[in-house]
Design a protein around this motif. Structure first.
Motif, PDB file in Angstrom:
ATOM      1  N   ALA A 394       0.832  -1.206   0.000  1.00 43.60           N
ATOM      2  CA  ALA A 394       0.000   0.000   0.000  1.00 43.60           C
ATOM      3  C   ALA A 394       0.869   1.259   0.000  1.00 43.60           C
ATOM      4  O   ALA A 394       0.597   2.223  -0.738  1.00 43.60           O
ATOM      5  N   ILE A 395       1.917   1.261   0.811  1.00 46.93           N
ATOM      6  CA  ILE A 395       2.823   2.403   0.839  1.00 46.93           C
ATOM      7  C   ILE A 395       3.474   2.606  -0.518  1.00 46.93           C
ATOM      8  O   ILE A 395       3.566   3.735  -1.037  1.00 46.93           O
ATOM      9  N   GLY A 396       3.925   1.516  -1.133  1.00 47.62           N
ATOM     10  CA  GLY A 396       4.554   1.617  -2.441  1.00 47.62           C
ATOM     11  C   GLY A 396       3.603   2.139  -3.501  1.00 47.62           C
ATOM     12  O   GLY A 396       3.984   2.943  -4.361  1.00 47.62           O
ATOM     13  N   LEU A 397       2.347   1.702  -3.446  1.00 49.84           N
ATOM     14  CA  LEU A 397       1.367   2.138  -4.428  1.00 49.84           C
ATOM     15  C   LEU A 397       1.054   3.626  -4.275  1.00 49.84           C
ATOM     16  O   LEU A 397       1.014   4.369  -5.267  1.00 49.84           O
ATOM     17  N   VAL A 398       0.828   4.073  -3.051  1.00 48.69           N
ATOM     18  CA  VAL A 398       0.540   5.495  -2.820  1.00 48.69           C
ATOM     19  C   VAL A 398       1.740   6.354  -3.194  1.00 48.69           C
ATOM     20  O   VAL A 398       1.600   7.425  -3.813  1.00 48.69           O
TER      21      VAL A 398
END
Length: 482
Positions: A394-398
């Motif tokens: 999720a962090i990587g996507l955001v």
């Protein structure tokens, strides 16, 4: 031919016919097996993705009809796709003003997509959770990411009907309160008040954040008869159906000892802490801001602070303009939105259970413990790994979406990070830049909303169902960490 030889021939023919029938049956079974595989029925995560993609496509087609707009002209494809995705994924981000751009037919389509998307998310997520838990119990006797041992796989029809009853009860109750308030307090006709009450109650319980007012709910910021029922519906929808099952059983067994599941304990406790922290933070950070809480009385500041602390659970209603809030408030809201609400509910984000499990993992590692304990339970290593995987992805996507939007748009980091976090977490809050992102920026937000809504569910189930045991281990080595 003798009697013995004729019996032998007959037995051979009998065995041959039985073998042929067996082969035909196994061939037909294999064909059905392959068809189920192609249709995604053997892979629940794939089936969920296909179902939601189909709903988005269906909603886009309806919103492209000329009858869906006030002008009577067909909406642009990206506009229709964006609105359909936002409604099905119960996000609430908009690129056009909902009450101004869309006709009554268009608004009803949006309302239907929100209801279908919200109910589908709750039912499919709960059924997936139960399927995952059963598979893991049969194989390894451990609990999957969200513990639902108080709910059995049982009759799926009964399970879905239970979700439907909870949905309708909350939506009907909130609709009744809003209708009476809009009719008696704001001079709306009873029919229009009922329509407004129904729309906003469905949008609130499903954590969608769509509103039929151009300024969202800013006109009702100091009216507790509007903001309190809406916030209660948002919290109820965001807890998740497994928690409501626990609450219902606990209420029925008040005189009997009832043990709460770990999932219910974590969800209720973490939700309560986040609501309290967000409430205090909003009031403190915006207390003197002349564009938000500054002109309000003390009581109204407390009320608006509560309402905005609930919305990152994840619903996109606004009683204060986020475009005028302090940078510190936006960053704090980013964190609350990223965490989101409860599992198997209408909320988005990485979910409060994932956030709490990460905190327990950190605490155990700091103490030097080899295993993670929560209360009187020991967490399986696979659950901790799932939580870490979901959070890092999720962090990587955001981060990736934020970088992309910073390259193609002129907006600041604060504005873009708020937008991408809101889209991934399916919140719907915005600083007002959504409609100015351009076609490419809108497509990025569409992808974020879709992945953000389905990613945590499908990823957790896929990780739990596809567990492989290594047949050998390589030599161990410890790199330097930190």
């Amino acid at each position: 031919m003798s009697l013995r030889s004729s019996s032998r021939v007959g037995s051979r023919f009998t065995r041959s016919s039985r073998l042929d029938r067996f082969r035909s049956r196994t061939g037909a079974a294999a064909a059905r097996y392959r068809l189920r595989d192609l249709a995604g029925l053997r892979r629940p995560a794939t089936l969920v993705v296909l179902a939601f993609a189909a709903m988005v496509a269906f909603g886009t087609v309806l919103l492209l009809l000329p009858a869906a707009t006030e002008s009577g002209e067909s909406a642009g494809f990206v506009t229709a796709l964006f609105t359909s995705t936002s409604a099905v994924c119960v996000t609430g981000l908009i690129v056009v003003d909902t009450p101004v751009y869309w006709s009554t037919f268009g608004e009803v389509v949006i309302l239907g997509l929100v209801q279908i998307g919200g109910f589908g998310i709750m039912s499919l997520a709960t059924v997936l959770t139960l399927v995952v838990t059963r598979r893991i119990r049969l194989r390894m006797q451990i609990t999957a990411g969200t513990e639902t041992k108080s709910v059995t796989i049982g009759d799926v029809r009964q399970l879905v009907s239970g979700i439907l009853r909870v949905t309708l009860i909350f939506e009907a109750a909130v609709c009744a309160v809003l209708t009476l308030r809009l009719w008696a307090g704001y001079g709306e006709s009873i029919g229009h008040a009922a329509y407004l009450g129904l729309f906003h109650s469905v949008s609130a319980f499903n954590n969608a954040g769509f509103a039929l007012y151009s300024d969202s709910l800013q006109g009702f910021a100091t009216d507790p008869w509007i903001t309190v029922p809406v916030s209660v519906a948002v919290i109820a929808g965001g807890l998740g159906f497994p928690v409501w099952v626990e609450l219902w059983r606990h209420a029925r067994r008040r005189k009997e000892p009832h043990s709460w599941t770990l999932h219910a304990k974590i969800t209720l406790a973490t939700t309560g802490v986040l609501l309290a922290v967000g409430w205090v933070a909003f009031v403190v950070l915006e207390w003197r801001n002349p564009a938000t809480m500054g002109p309000l009385s003390v009581g109204d500041k407390v009320l608006t602070g509560w309402f905005q602390a609930v919305m990152p659970r994840t619903a996109g209603f606004e009683s204060l303009p986020f475009g005028e809030m302090n940078t510190q408030t936006l960053l704090m809201t980013d964190m609350l939105m990223f965490i989101g609400g409860g599992s198997a509910g209408t909320a988005g984000g990485i979910k409060v259970t994932t956030f709490a499990l990460l905190a327990f993992v950190i605490y155990a590692n700091v103490r030097g413990e080899a295993t993670v304990h929560v209360g009187n339970r020991r967490l399986a290593a696979g659950v901790a790994q799932q939580a870490i995987t979901v959070a890092l992805l999720a962090i990587g996507l955001v981060f990736s979406a934020t970088m992309a939007l910073m390259v193609i748009t002129p907006f600041t980091l604060d504005e873009i990070l708020f937008e991408t976090t809101s889209a991934f977490s399916t919140v719907g809050l915005s600083t007002g830049i959504t409609g100015d992102l351009g076609t490419m920026g809108e497509l990025i937000i569409i992808a974020l909303m879709f992945i953000g809504r389905l990613g945590p569910i499908t990823l957790a189930s896929a990780l739990a169902l596809r567990r492989h045991v290594r047949r050998f281990e390589l030599p161990e080595e410890r790199p330097i960490v930190g």
